[in-house]
Design a protein around this motif. Structure first.
Motif, PDB file in Angstrom:
ATOM      1  N   VAL A 100      76.239  59.360  95.227  1.00 21.98           N
ATOM      2  CA  VAL A 100      77.306  60.291  94.875  1.00 21.98           C
ATOM      3  C   VAL A 100      78.662  59.683  95.212  1.00 21.98           C
ATOM      4  N   ARG A 101      78.731  58.974  96.338  1.00 17.19           N
ATOM      5  CA  ARG A 101      79.985  58.350  96.752  1.00 17.19           C
ATOM      6  C   ARG A 101      80.433  57.298  95.736  1.00 17.19           C
ATOM      7  N   THR A 102      79.478  56.525  95.225  1.00 16.70           N
ATOM      8  CA  THR A 102      79.809  55.500  94.235  1.00 16.70           C
ATOM      9  C   THR A 102      80.317  56.129  92.945  1.00 16.70           C
ATOM     10  N   LEU A 103      79.615  57.165  92.485  1.00 18.81           N
ATOM     11  CA  LEU A 103      80.032  57.849  91.267  1.00 18.81           C
ATOM     12  C   LEU A 103      81.403  58.491  91.437  1.00 18.81           C
ATOM     13  N   ALA A 104      81.624  59.107  92.605  1.00 21.64           N
ATOM     14  CA  ALA A 104      82.912  59.748  92.867  1.00 21.64           C
ATOM     15  C   ALA A 104      84.042  58.723  92.829  1.00 21.64           C
ATOM     16  N   SER A 105      83.775  57.537  93.372  1.00 17.12           N
ATOM     17  CA  SER A 105      84.793  56.475  93.374  1.00 17.12           C
ATOM     18  C   SER A 105      85.117  56.031  91.954  1.00 17.12           C
ATOM     19  N   LEU A 125      91.862  48.380  78.749  1.00 10.83           N
ATOM     20  CA  LEU A 125      91.272  48.083  80.057  1.00 10.83           C
ATOM     21  C   LEU A 125      90.333  49.205  80.470  1.00 10.83           C
ATOM     22  N   LEU A 126      90.734  50.432  80.217  1.00 10.00           N
ATOM     23  CA  LEU A 126      89.919  51.591  80.576  1.00 10.00           C
ATOM     24  C   LEU A 126      88.568  51.570  79.864  1.00 10.00           C
ATOM     25  N   LEU A 127      88.571  51.247  78.574  1.00 10.06           N
ATOM     26  CA  LEU A 127      87.316  51.190  77.822  1.00 10.06           C
ATOM     27  C   LEU A 127      86.365  50.142  78.388  1.00 10.06           C
ATOM     28  N   SER A 128      86.904  48.984  78.730  1.00  8.07           N
ATOM     29  CA  SER A 128      86.073  47.922  79.286  1.00  8.07           C
ATOM     30  C   SER A 128      85.517  48.314  80.650  1.00  8.07           C
ATOM     31  N   VAL A 153      88.868  56.528  90.231  1.00  8.96           N
ATOM     32  CA  VAL A 153      89.662  55.395  89.749  1.00  8.96           C
ATOM     33  C   VAL A 153      89.953  55.537  88.260  1.00  8.96           C
ATOM     34  N   LEU A 154      88.914  55.826  87.476  1.00 10.92           N
ATOM     35  CA  LEU A 154      89.104  55.963  86.030  1.00 10.92           C
ATOM     36  C   LEU A 154      90.003  57.156  85.699  1.00 10.92           C
ATOM     37  N   GLY A 155      89.850  58.239  86.444  1.00 15.57           N
ATOM     38  CA  GLY A 155      90.665  59.415  86.201  1.00 15.57           C
ATOM     39  C   GLY A 155      92.151  59.172  86.434  1.00 15.57           C
ATOM     40  N   VAL A 156      92.474  58.453  87.515  1.00 17.23           N
ATOM     41  CA  VAL A 156      93.878  58.129  87.802  1.00 17.23           C
ATOM     42  C   VAL A 156      94.456  57.229  86.704  1.00 17.23           C
ATOM     43  N   ILE A 157      93.660  56.257  86.260  1.00 16.21           N
ATOM     44  CA  ILE A 157      94.110  55.368  85.179  1.00 16.21           C
ATOM     45  C   ILE A 157      94.351  56.163  83.897  1.00 16.21           C
ATOM     46  N   ILE A 158      93.455  57.094  83.603  1.00 15.10           N
ATOM     47  CA  ILE A 158      93.600  57.926  82.400  1.00 15.10           C
ATOM     48  C   ILE A 158      94.889  58.737  82.456  1.00 15.10           C
ATOM     49  N   ALA A 159      95.194  59.312  83.615  1.00 18.15           N
ATOM     50  CA  ALA A 159      96.408  60.119  83.756  1.00 18.15           C
ATOM     51  C   ALA A 159      97.661  59.285  83.470  1.00 18.15           C
TER      52      ALA A 159
END
Length: 370
Positions: free
Chosen positions: A102-107, A209-212, A111-117
């Motif tokens: 769960v910790r790995t998935l949350a990380s 970058l996000l897609l990759s 990270v991806l969520g902040v980049i998306i924003a």
């Protein structure tokens, strides 16, 4: 960057994707293409509608960059509906794979969520200073960025057709950049037009970058075989992105202007609310198509289809908003279509090669058993 005959085709990029792709191999050829076609429809229809609604928001008096950023991900709760409708039982993975913690998935989601924003804000900034047609054609440059990221991050191999596609789409974007008659919405200065161009170009690079990174997460960490993983990725990254965007909306002080913005909206308060709601919904439809294509094919292919939507948007913008479509824009759009066709044909060749190789492996296995 040359590709030899013994290198793996697009759908079989790295050794760790074996578990991920096993379900796809079991599909009939027409079933696989049908799955791809459905995701393409979601992406093209969703993205084209979202871009037009976003431009409509600014044309009618909307001015908040952060509210335009929030609505790009705020529609994620509607994705719980198909997630709950999917069967809960999942096909067991190979014995050597293990589910991430769960910790790995949350990380990953954080990270991806902040980049998306951040990426969504750049897109909002770009769209506010550019016409819908110009904005869409500049976004076509994301394919060139994604090709580079895919090569280094996802072991995506280059062929002559892929390289041809990247170069052509880069030229398409460059034509818009040097075209003095591209124009922006009325009242936009040349400086703001240039700022919009840079913001959109930067957003395209970050998006690539996000897609990759998403594809890398599927390959190396998540390794699940059901479409529910696509929805989970979209839901939780959108949740993070929405929270970050809302915090920035209040921190920037733009929230204070929203009531006045709604009252002065060109088509009325009800139209203001509906515009934001439908923009949020269409972005989520688009996102499902994006992540679905990453899961089924690759991040590069997903980006190419995004480019198709960007080629459709200028035509729709001319019809809806009466954007200027001069000769340079027409050439840029035709180049974008040519680039898409080039890459699609390469993907068809790679798929045929993969199916043939898979069939040979099966026959060899059957013969050895006998």
């Amino acid at each position: 960057m040359e590709v030899t005959d013994n290198e793996e085709p697009i759908l079989n990029k790295v050794e760790n994707t074996v578990a991920l792709q096993s379900l796809l191999f079991k599909l009939q050829r027409w079933q696989w293409w049908l799955l791809v076609a459905i995701n393409i429809f979601f992406l093209v229809a969703g993205q084209s509608a979202a871009v037009l609604l976003g431009r409509f928001y600014y044309d009618q008096g909307g001015n908040s960059k952060w509210i335009a950023t929030v609505i790009q991900t705020a529609g994620f709760p509607i994705l719980f509906i198909p997630l709950f409708l999917l069967p809960s039982d999942k096909e067991p993975l190979a014995s050597y794979t293990s589910s991430p913690s769960v910790r790995t998935l949350a990380s990953i989601y954080l990270v991806l969520g902040v980049i998306i924003a951040g990426d969504n804000y750049l897109y909002s900034l770009g769209l506010s200073y550019l016409s819908a047609s110009t904005y869409s054609l500049i976004c076509a440059s994301q394919l060139a960025f994604n090709a580079v990221f895919s090569y280094f991050i996802n072991c995506q191999k280059f062929t002559a057709l892929i390289l041809n596609s990247v170069i052509i789409l880069s030229f398409s974007s460059a034509l818009i950049a040097v075209n003095d008659d591209s124009g922006g919405p009325s009242g936009v200065s040349k400086w703001k037009y240039f700022l919009g161009f840079l913001a959109t170009l930067g957003a395209s690079a970050v998006y690539s970058l996000l897609l990759s990174l998403m594809q890398l997460s599927f390959q190396k960490v998540i390794k699940k075989e059901t479409f529910s993983v696509v929805l989970e990725m979209q839901i939780f990254t959108s949740l993070v992105a929405t929270c970050v965007s809302v915090v920035c909306l209040f921190a920037s002080g733009e929230w204070k202007t929203l009531h006045g913005e709604m009252q002065s909206f060109g088509k009325g308060s009800v139209s203001y609310v509906l515009t934001l709601v439908w923009t949020a919904i269409t972005w989520q439809v688009c996102s499902v198509g994006v992540v679905g294509l990453i899961f089924v094919v690759s991040s590069l292919f997903s980006n190419v289809i995004s480019t198709v939507a960007l080629a459709v948007s200028p035509i729709a913008a001319v019809i809806v908003f009466h954007d200027k479509m001069n000769g340079v824009k027409i050439i840029a759009m035709l180049l974008a279509v040519w680039g898409f066709a080039s890459y699609t044909y390469q993907n068809y060749l790679d798929d045929s090669k993969l199916r043939k190789a898979q069939s040979n492996v099966t026959e060899t296995h059957n013969n050895s058993v006998c």
